[in-house]
Design an enzyme around this catalytic site. Structure first.
Site, short mmCIF file in Angstrom:
data_model
loop_
_atom_site.label_atom_id
_atom_site.label_comp_id
_atom_site.label_asym_id
_atom_site.label_seq_id
_atom_site.Cartn_x
_atom_site.Cartn_y
_atom_site.Cartn_z
N PRO A 132 -21.04 -10.18 0.55
CA PRO A 132 -22.39 -9.99 1.50
C PRO A 132 -22.05 -8.75 2.58
O PRO A 132 -21.16 -9.06 2.92
CB PRO A 132 -23.46 -11.22 2.22
CG PRO A 132 -22.14 -11.76 1.58
CD PRO A 132 -21.08 -11.81 0.94
N ALA A 179 -5.17 4.21 -3.08
CA ALA A 179 -6.15 4.84 -2.22
C ALA A 179 -7.47 4.72 -3.03
O ALA A 179 -7.14 5.74 -3.91
CB ALA A 179 -5.42 6.26 -1.33
N GLY A 180 -8.60 4.89 -1.80
CA GLY A 180 -9.45 5.99 -2.82
C GLY A 180 -10.27 4.96 -3.99
O GLY A 180 -9.61 3.98 -3.95
N LYS A 212 0.75 -1.23 0.41
CA LYS A 212 0.69 0.29 0.25
C LYS A 212 0.98 0.68 0.34
O LYS A 212 1.37 1.73 1.25
CB LYS A 212 -0.66 0.32 1.17
CG LYS A 212 -2.37 0.95 1.48
CD LYS A 212 -3.26 1.05 1.69
CE LYS A 212 -4.44 2.13 2.22
NZ LYS A 212 -4.51 2.24 1.04
N SER A 262 -3.31 7.87 3.76
CA SER A 262 -3.24 8.35 4.73
C SER A 262 -4.07 8.65 6.49
O SER A 262 -5.21 6.69 5.96
CB SER A 262 -4.19 9.96 3.90
OG SER A 262 -4.92 9.76 3.55
#
Length: 231
Positions: free
Chosen positions: A206, A119-120, A38, A42
């Site tokens: 789920p 990220a995001g 990663k 932040s």
């Protein structure tokens, strides 16, 4: 065998790390070696060992190879804000050139499955000139898209898939992570995603009471990625 993928999401908080850990756990269950990165995180906590990010720690926990935290998460920032803003606040300039060496170091370990988590969403900025998607392009990795299933997810998923294709990377697969189980016409939404997204679905996760890697892995299938796993 050695396979590596860049994992992104349709937005922030759609379960990228939850799904990534599930994929890594599924691979480990079959005896495959695993590694992860990663590069930018932040929202990190201050610890005696330095800044630590919960998502990066979760990924580290599913790596069968002996990796240091700094290898997995070389750029860590405390504020829970967009990475380029967090970096700017401490005088760090994020660039693809700076991110490439540590990620390539993780890839060089040659794990059977390596996941590089963004990220995001796909177009998260690194700086005023570059996006995190530029790192994926520089690495040349196929992409796994985590779709946070809730109202509006079809639009977000299709736009993300179009952007990935426009950047010249293959969409290797996608995972439906059901964030809102009360989404109207849930089955119809999932069917539309399966029909419109140009890649195989690796599973539908789920809403789980405890979304542990083992619990998530039971809903995933690595076979479309060319890995020997059956859920």
């Amino acid at each position: 065998m050695s396979a590596a993928f860049f994992i992104t999401g349709t937005d922030t908080d759609v379960g990228k790390t939850t799904v990534a850990c599930g994929l890594l756990h599924a691979a480990r269950q079959t005896g495959l070696s695993t590694a992860a990165a990663k590069p930018v995180a932040s929202g990190c906590a201050v610890t005696s060992a330095g800044l630590r990010n919960g998502d990066a720690l979760a990924l580290l926990g599913e790596c069968s190879l002996a990796l240091d935290y700094a290898e997995i998460n070389p750029f860590a920032f405390a504020p829970a804000i967009a990475p380029h803003l967090a970096a700017c606040e401490v005088g760090v300039e994020l660039t693809v050139k700076a991110l490439l060496p540590p990620v390539r170091q993780v890839l060089a370990h040659g794990a059977d499955l390596t996941l590089v988590e963004g990220a995001g969403g796909w177009r998260v900025p690194l700086s005023s000139r570059e996006n995190l998607s530029d790192l994926a392009v520089a690495l040349g990795l196929p992409v796994i898209l985590v779709v946070g299933v809730r109202l509006g997810c079809i639009n977000h998923a299709l736009l993300s898939a179009e952007a990935i294709a426009r950047d010249g990377l293959p969409l290797a697969g996608w995972v439906a992570n059901v964030i809102d189980p009360h989404t109207a016409r849930l089955d119809e939404n999932l069917a539309t995603l399966a029909e419109r997204l140009p890649a195989p679905c690796l599973g539908q996760v789920p809403q789980l009471h405890a979304a542990t890697p083992a619990a998530v892995a039971r809903h995933l299938d690595l076979a479309p990625l060319g890995l020997p796993f059956r859920a």
